[in-house]
Design an enzyme around this catalytic site. Sequence first.
Site, PDB file in Angstrom:
ATOM      1  N   VAL A   1       0.824  -1.212   0.000  1.00  0.00           N
ATOM      2  CA  VAL A   1       0.000   0.000   0.000  1.00  0.00           C
ATOM      3  C   VAL A   1       0.861   1.266   0.000  1.00  0.00           C
ATOM      4  O   VAL A   1       0.676   2.165  -0.823  1.00  0.00           O
ATOM      5  CB  VAL A   1      -0.967  -0.006   1.215  1.00  0.00           C
ATOM      6  CG1 VAL A   1      -1.606   1.362   1.413  1.00  0.00           C
ATOM      7  CG2 VAL A   1      -2.039  -1.056   1.010  1.00  0.00           C
TER       8      VAL A   1
ATOM      9  N   GLU B   1      -4.056  -5.849  -4.876  1.00  0.00           N
ATOM     10  CA  GLU B   1      -2.720  -6.258  -5.320  1.00  0.00           C
ATOM     11  C   GLU B   1      -2.851  -6.835  -6.718  1.00  0.00           C
ATOM     12  O   GLU B   1      -3.829  -7.513  -7.028  1.00  0.00           O
ATOM     13  CB  GLU B   1      -2.144  -7.304  -4.366  1.00  0.00           C
ATOM     14  CG  GLU B   1      -1.686  -6.690  -3.072  1.00  0.00           C
ATOM     15  CD  GLU B   1      -1.167  -7.712  -2.073  1.00  0.00           C
ATOM     16  OE1 GLU B   1      -0.715  -8.787  -2.481  1.00  0.00           O
ATOM     17  OE2 GLU B   1      -1.235  -7.418  -0.873  1.00  0.00           O
TER      18      GLU B   1
ATOM     19  N   LEU C   1     -18.075 -13.720  -7.632  1.00  0.00           N
ATOM     20  CA  LEU C   1     -18.925 -14.916  -7.625  1.00  0.00           C
ATOM     21  C   LEU C   1     -18.193 -16.068  -8.312  1.00  0.00           C
ATOM     22  O   LEU C   1     -18.797 -16.827  -9.058  1.00  0.00           O
ATOM     23  CB  LEU C   1     -20.256 -14.630  -8.335  1.00  0.00           C
ATOM     24  CG  LEU C   1     -21.267 -13.763  -7.580  1.00  0.00           C
ATOM     25  CD1 LEU C   1     -22.572 -13.662  -8.365  1.00  0.00           C
ATOM     26  CD2 LEU C   1     -21.563 -14.307  -6.182  1.00  0.00           C
TER      27      LEU C   1
ATOM     28  N   GLY D   1      -7.722 -15.664   0.227  1.00  0.00           N
ATOM     29  CA  GLY D   1      -6.531 -15.636   1.076  1.00  0.00           C
ATOM     30  C   GLY D   1      -5.968 -14.230   1.016  1.00  0.00           C
ATOM     31  O   GLY D   1      -6.710 -13.274   0.785  1.00  0.00           O
TER      32      GLY D   1
ATOM     33  N   CYS E   1      -5.410  -9.347   3.270  1.00  0.00           N
ATOM     34  CA  CYS E   1      -6.537  -8.494   3.664  1.00  0.00           C
ATOM     35  C   CYS E   1      -7.732  -9.268   4.211  1.00  0.00           C
ATOM     36  O   CYS E   1      -8.037  -9.175   5.388  1.00  0.00           O
ATOM     37  CB  CYS E   1      -6.952  -7.610   2.501  1.00  0.00           C
ATOM     38  SG  CYS E   1      -5.712  -6.360   2.167  1.00  0.00           S
TER      39      CYS E   1
ATOM     40  N   LYS F   1      -7.410 -11.579   7.584  1.00  0.00           N
ATOM     41  CA  LYS F   1      -7.105 -10.851   8.819  1.00  0.00           C
ATOM     42  C   LYS F   1      -8.145  -9.767   9.118  1.00  0.00           C
ATOM     43  O   LYS F   1      -8.481  -9.529  10.270  1.00  0.00           O
ATOM     44  CB  LYS F   1      -5.686 -10.258   8.764  1.00  0.00           C
ATOM     45  CG  LYS F   1      -5.567  -8.944   8.031  1.00  0.00           C
ATOM     46  CD  LYS F   1      -4.199  -8.334   8.212  1.00  0.00           C
ATOM     47  CE  LYS F   1      -4.028  -7.092   7.346  1.00  0.00           C
ATOM     48  NZ  LYS F   1      -4.964  -6.014   7.559  1.00  0.00           N
TER      49      LYS F   1
END
Length: 430
Positions: free
Chosen positions: A12, A156, A251, A258, A261, A264
């Site tokens: 970021v 990302e 969808l 995973g 972001c 967590k």
Amino acid sequence: MRNICVVGTGYVGLVTGACLSELGHNVICMDSDKKKVALLKKGVMPIYEPGLENLVKKNVKQKRLSFVSSLGPVVEKTEVIFIAVGTPPLEDGSADLSFVEAVAREIAKNMRSYKLIVDKSTVPVETGEWVERTMRSNLKKNIPFDVASNPEFLREGSAVYDTFNPDRIVIGVKSKRAENILREIYSPIKATVLITDIKSAELIKHASNSFLAMKISYINAISNICEITGANISKVALGMGLDKRIGRNFLDAGIGFGGFCFPKDLEAFIWISKKLGYDFNLLKEVIKINSGQRAMLVKKITDVLWVLKGKTIAVLGLAFKPNTDDMRFAPSVEIINMLQEQGAKIRAYDPEAVSKAKKILKNVYFSKDPYETSKGADCAVVLTEWDEFKNLDLKRMKRMLKHPVIVDGRNIFDPQEMAKLGFTYKSIGR
Ligand code: NAD
């Protein structure tokens, strides 16, 4: 043009710093990781992100972008300080905010004039209040400052594009002064700017990520019903997505989400909600469905290969999604561990993530291309939907594999085509 410091040069911070300098601002990117800063000073990118290297090199050359490893000396050279440090999960699922706190303390100790401190890291609601309190208790005298929340929504793999073309820019502020500065910083970008209070801005980020994760778990739950009934998840997703209220994005059934972001942020949102007195059971179920998808893929492999002990499995794709080298919370890690626990030997290939994967995965043979990876393997397993895999020479793959078996965790191939080519082909929900 503003003088800006971005603290934290990860996925970021580095992208934000480079993009803000491209918009014409003077940006100093600061990171406490000296090795990372040394690399950046040499023009070497610590992460893979399309378009980033050119942007960094161009703005360094034009002297709008520089890198430092210590915050104190640059605080007074800048007016706006973006916090983009990590907020990793702690054992109990809460966000580790010690890096955010450390930065706030350091700014307060070194500032002599007004500063706008903008939190870009993903943080639980009420973090802004804590940053403000931390600042006040560390200030040597009564110097004015503002705290703002400006959550980041970049993805990302398309982070540079997303920064210049966001769906919205969310700005949570308490003062007109802070609002005006941030509006001006982002003014060259054509996007809806949403001004809110700080807590709402913080919540927008957690609520958005949780919603997207929920959409993925929802379609994965539906894919399980498809498998039981013989319906086709691709058609179901298409039919649902044509409804404008639902939309086709997120969808895609598969092995689940995973990355740094969703997993967590969900845990952190459940944790902060509980702390505030709300038990967010809906999100707990989202996580449960997601883990179930990993186990389900391993079951599909054992359904075809029976005993895994001594079998060789070629893993195609390690990064948590295409166009990134990020291995943090990648489904591939969980799946490879499960396969190894059953005694399988793993050969693996990823176009970008191998060097990061080598630090995480043990006893894996990394190969240079998908064909070499598949050589002599009992089965190939697709874990990341890189374009390179979508365009594989499947006849060549068939020649390389010991048995023509492909288990596709990302539904990148057409089941009918695969059957025609003579593959035993398993995918998700169809
Ligand atoms: P990252 O781990 O790639 O980068 C964080 C950087 O902060 C590291 O380089 C680390 O060395 C540095 N750092 C830590 N403590 C520091 C300190 N005290 N002073 C200076 N530097 C320090 O993390 P990231 O993926 O860039 O994520 C940063 C934040 O943005 C997180 O809160 C994350 O949830 C959020 N976010 C990430 C994404 C994404 O796609 N990666 C998207 C939106 C939001």
